[in-house]
Design an enzyme around this catalytic site. Structure first.
Site, PDB file in Angstrom:
ATOM      1  N   SER A 135      18.634 -82.932  27.907  1.00 49.06           N
ATOM      2  CA  SER A 135      19.456 -83.102  26.711  1.00 49.06           C
ATOM      3  C   SER A 135      19.263 -84.503  26.164  1.00 49.06           C
ATOM      4  O   SER A 135      19.002 -85.448  26.916  1.00 49.06           O
ATOM      5  CB  SER A 135      20.930 -82.895  27.058  1.00 49.06           C
ATOM      6  OG  SER A 135      21.762 -83.198  25.954  1.00 49.06           O
ATOM      7  N   TYR A 147      29.175 -84.605  31.813  1.00 48.19           N
ATOM      8  CA  TYR A 147      28.087 -83.744  31.341  1.00 48.19           C
ATOM      9  C   TYR A 147      26.828 -84.567  31.076  1.00 48.19           C
ATOM     10  O   TYR A 147      25.731 -84.214  31.529  1.00 48.19           O
ATOM     11  CB  TYR A 147      28.501 -83.010  30.066  1.00 48.19           C
ATOM     12  CG  TYR A 147      27.336 -82.310  29.398  1.00 48.19           C
ATOM     13  CD1 TYR A 147      26.852 -81.110  29.896  1.00 48.19           C
ATOM     14  CD2 TYR A 147      26.699 -82.868  28.281  1.00 48.19           C
ATOM     15  CE1 TYR A 147      25.771 -80.475  29.302  1.00 48.19           C
ATOM     16  CE2 TYR A 147      25.620 -82.237  27.686  1.00 48.19           C
ATOM     17  CZ  TYR A 147      25.160 -81.046  28.197  1.00 48.19           C
ATOM     18  OH  TYR A 147      24.075 -80.434  27.620  1.00 48.19           O
TER      19      TYR A 147
END
Length: 223
Positions: A135, A147
């Protein structure tokens, strides 16, 4: 002879889009996810080139069984895409739900490790390719984001895997998207990337000349 790709998180979003793209490009695909009904529907759509492999990515034994079934069905495994992942509702360090953290780390970190573990012997045999969903959040600091930290792990481990796999002629690629309009989010993101954009990046890495290892692909919304 068609090559074979194992995909986790394959029932929707990036995983399903990658399966469609790969089959269109002549690959066989093994579709691994918990949603058996969605996998069955995708197999009905894609035909004999697709195999439904229901299971939980956080369970190593289930991934190993799925990969073995896929290899038996199609004669081997040439690539794997560790795509399954989850986010969190935020809250920073003090306000976050510890149970949510644990669930997310189990999937984003351990689930990815289990995909690498379950497929590595097959990829060694085929001199194959392992792809990981990283990501853009894994390359920047976001206040209190666990996250983001799990995706930092993906980028770090992916580089280590690339070094390990080059020893037997294999390759490892991290696919790092910005925001994508998928069921990952509670609300639609129509002005952001589409799953098909990320599927294109996966196939770009997979089809690179064997002499080249595309180690990271960043795909960001434009505008």
């Amino acid at each position: 002879m068609a090559r074979t790709l194992f995909i986790t998180g394959a029932s929707s979003g990036i995983g399903a889009a990658t399966a469609r793209k790969a089959v269109a490009e002549g690959w066989n695909v093994g579709l691994f996810a918990r949603s058996e009904d969605k996998l069955s529907a995708l197999v009905d759509e894609l035909g004999e080139a697709a195999m439904a492999l229901p299971g939980d990515a956080t369970d190593l034994a289930q991934q190993q069984k799925a990969v073995a079934s896929l290899a038996e069905a199609y004669g081997g495994v040439d690539a794997a895409f560790a795509n399954a992942g989850a986010g969190s509702s935020g809250g920073g360090t003090e306000g976050a739900d510890p149970a949510e953290w644990e669930k997310m780390v189990q999937l984003n970190v351990m689930g990815l490790l289990w995909t690498a573990k379950a497929t590595m012997s097959h990829l060694r045999e085929s001199k194959g390719h392992l792809l990981l969903t990283g990501s853009a959040a894994g390359r920047t600091h976001i206040s209190g984001s666990v996250y983001s930290a799990t995706k930092w792990f993906v980028h770090g481990y992916g580089g280590n895997l690339a070094e390990e796999m080059r020893e037997f002629g294999g390759r490892c690629t991290i696919i790092a998207p910005g925001m994508v309009d998928t069921p990952f989010f509670d609300e639609a993101k129509p002005d952001k990337l589409k799953p098909e954009d990320i599927a294109d990046a996966v196939l770009y890495a997979l089809t690179a000349d064997p002499r080249a290892c595309v180690r990271e692909v960043f795909v960001m919304p434009n505008g």
